[in-house]
Design an enzyme around this catalytic site. Sequence first.
Site, PDB file in Angstrom:
ATOM      1  N   GLN A   5      47.468   6.367  18.089  1.00  0.00           N
ATOM      2  CA  GLN A   5      47.718   7.747  17.666  1.00  0.00           C
ATOM      3  C   GLN A   5      49.054   8.287  18.170  1.00  0.00           C
ATOM      4  O   GLN A   5      49.525   9.309  17.686  1.00  0.00           O
ATOM      5  CB  GLN A   5      46.558   8.637  18.126  1.00  0.00           C
ATOM      6  N   HIS A  11      40.341   1.418  21.689  1.00  0.00           N
ATOM      7  CA  HIS A  11      40.198   2.736  21.063  1.00  0.00           C
ATOM      8  C   HIS A  11      40.437   2.584  19.555  1.00  0.00           C
ATOM      9  O   HIS A  11      41.553   2.774  19.063  1.00  0.00           O
ATOM     10  CB  HIS A  11      41.169   3.738  21.687  1.00  0.00           C
ATOM     11  N   ASN A  58      35.869   3.010  23.093  1.00  0.00           N
ATOM     12  CA  ASN A  58      35.814   4.435  22.763  1.00  0.00           C
ATOM     13  C   ASN A  58      34.886   4.687  21.572  1.00  0.00           C
ATOM     14  O   ASN A  58      35.027   4.035  20.528  1.00  0.00           O
ATOM     15  CB  ASN A  58      37.216   4.936  22.400  1.00  0.00           C
ATOM     16  N   GLU A  59      33.988   5.618  21.739  1.00  0.00           N
ATOM     17  CA  GLU A  59      33.121   6.109  20.659  1.00  0.00           C
ATOM     18  C   GLU A  59      32.564   4.993  19.770  1.00  0.00           C
ATOM     19  O   GLU A  59      32.822   4.961  18.552  1.00  0.00           O
ATOM     20  CB  GLU A  59      33.866   7.121  19.783  1.00  0.00           C
TER      21      GLU A  59
HETATM   22  O1  IFM Z   1      41.368  11.722  17.487  1.00  0.00           O
HETATM   23  C1  IFM Z   1      40.036  11.417  17.728  1.00  0.00           C
HETATM   24  C2  IFM Z   1      39.942  10.369  18.828  1.00  0.00           C
HETATM   25  O2  IFM Z   1      40.659   9.215  18.514  1.00  0.00           O
HETATM   26  C3  IFM Z   1      38.490   9.995  19.041  1.00  0.00           C
HETATM   27  N1  IFM Z   1      37.658  11.145  19.229  1.00  0.00           N
HETATM   28  C4  IFM Z   1      37.787  12.250  18.296  1.00  0.00           C
HETATM   29  C5  IFM Z   1      39.253  12.635  18.178  1.00  0.00           C
HETATM   30  C6  IFM Z   1      39.415  13.825  17.219  1.00  0.00           C
HETATM   31  O3  IFM Z   1      38.942  13.516  15.956  1.00  0.00           O
END
Ligand code: IFM
Length: 391
Positions: free
Chosen positions: A18, A112, A155-156
């Site tokens: 990002q 991520h 991540n997530e």
């Molecule tokens: O930008 C994302 C991030 O990469 C992961 N969690 C949610 C954020 C906002 O959408």
Amino acid sequence: MSSFPDGFLWGAATAAHQVEGNNLNNDWWRLEQVAADYGVQPSGDALDSYHRYREDMQLLSDRGFTAYRFSLEWSRIEPLPGKFSRAELGHYRRMIETARELGLDPIVTIHHFTHPLWFDDRGAWLWDGAVDAFVQYVEQACTILHDVRWIITINEPNVLAITHGGQRQVAMGNPYPQNALPDQEIGDALIAAHRAAAPVVRRLTDAKVGWTVANQALTATSGNEEKFAEVQYLIEDKYLEVSRDDDFVGVQSYTSQPVDADGIVPHPPADDNTLMGWAYRPDALGIAVRHTHDVLGGDVPILVTENGIATDDDERRIAYTTTALRDLAAAIADGADVRGYLHWSLLDNFEWGHWGPTFGLVAVDRESFERRPKPSLDWLGTVARRNAVED
Ligand code: IFM
């Protein structure tokens, strides 16, 4: 003032793809090149944080923050299967050392959302070699992480299992479907990958090891409690329960959604929806932290690894975060063991196919790469230094 415990970590978070720019060798870059017809924008140079990470960290350090969360980019570290780049590992090691030099605790995410093209070509998380390949990468990553205190494996996973094949969703111009559930097979593969990687990280580093879960702050609508329980398990609790064996769990929270007989209710259009089209729900963080505490029975420390709002109105960001932090302090007072708060995000970054939703405490000119701190950065820095938020 609502105060936070001594030693509470205050910081902000980013993720490699990002902010870095030119991650030519991962699945997202490939997708960005083919999905333009569907409104997907390219990450391109992103924010050039690959070269400007010191400047990014300095913004936090100057204001008294104590932590910075960033991620390693797998496709840089292992550009070809089994071929690890010492130079790229060296780059991330320098980031860790720079953070320390600036008084920031580096909180490192190993994975991520992105993976190398070769991993994608083999079927990504559905490839039967996926877990072994991930563990090999993790072992190499640990060669530079020995003294890091907080490490996040993945991540997530609960969002990755929705959006990956994210390719499918993004290609349809809908990176964050608001009512989808995770693909069970991908979710199970990610759980297996985390369970295999966590002991490796624990063996090779001094870190607390965990993963981060996207907390949905779901609420039941009347008469739909059974459906609510089913949906909450599939999208969230299944992943939270994995954290029972971990040293901490990362809570990531932005908004809240009700569940009715059909499942999660997409956010209705509303004037005060955020730039993500999500309901404005600063109370979501409190709900998410309390729910995580309930599921894990208080045995697993919590780190808020993401919380924030996509808005072009920085006063709204401050208002949102003030409420979120007050609710967080109240949850701590009621017994939740929370060790820190990392705002998403430090910078207005590439929001997975889109540059429109701005989550940053800092704006960035994407031609000159000049960083332009917003008032919210100073405001949150003051909260960090006082270790307290105004009531
Ligand atoms: O930008 C994302 C991030 O990469 C992961 N969690 C949610 C954020 C906002 O959408």
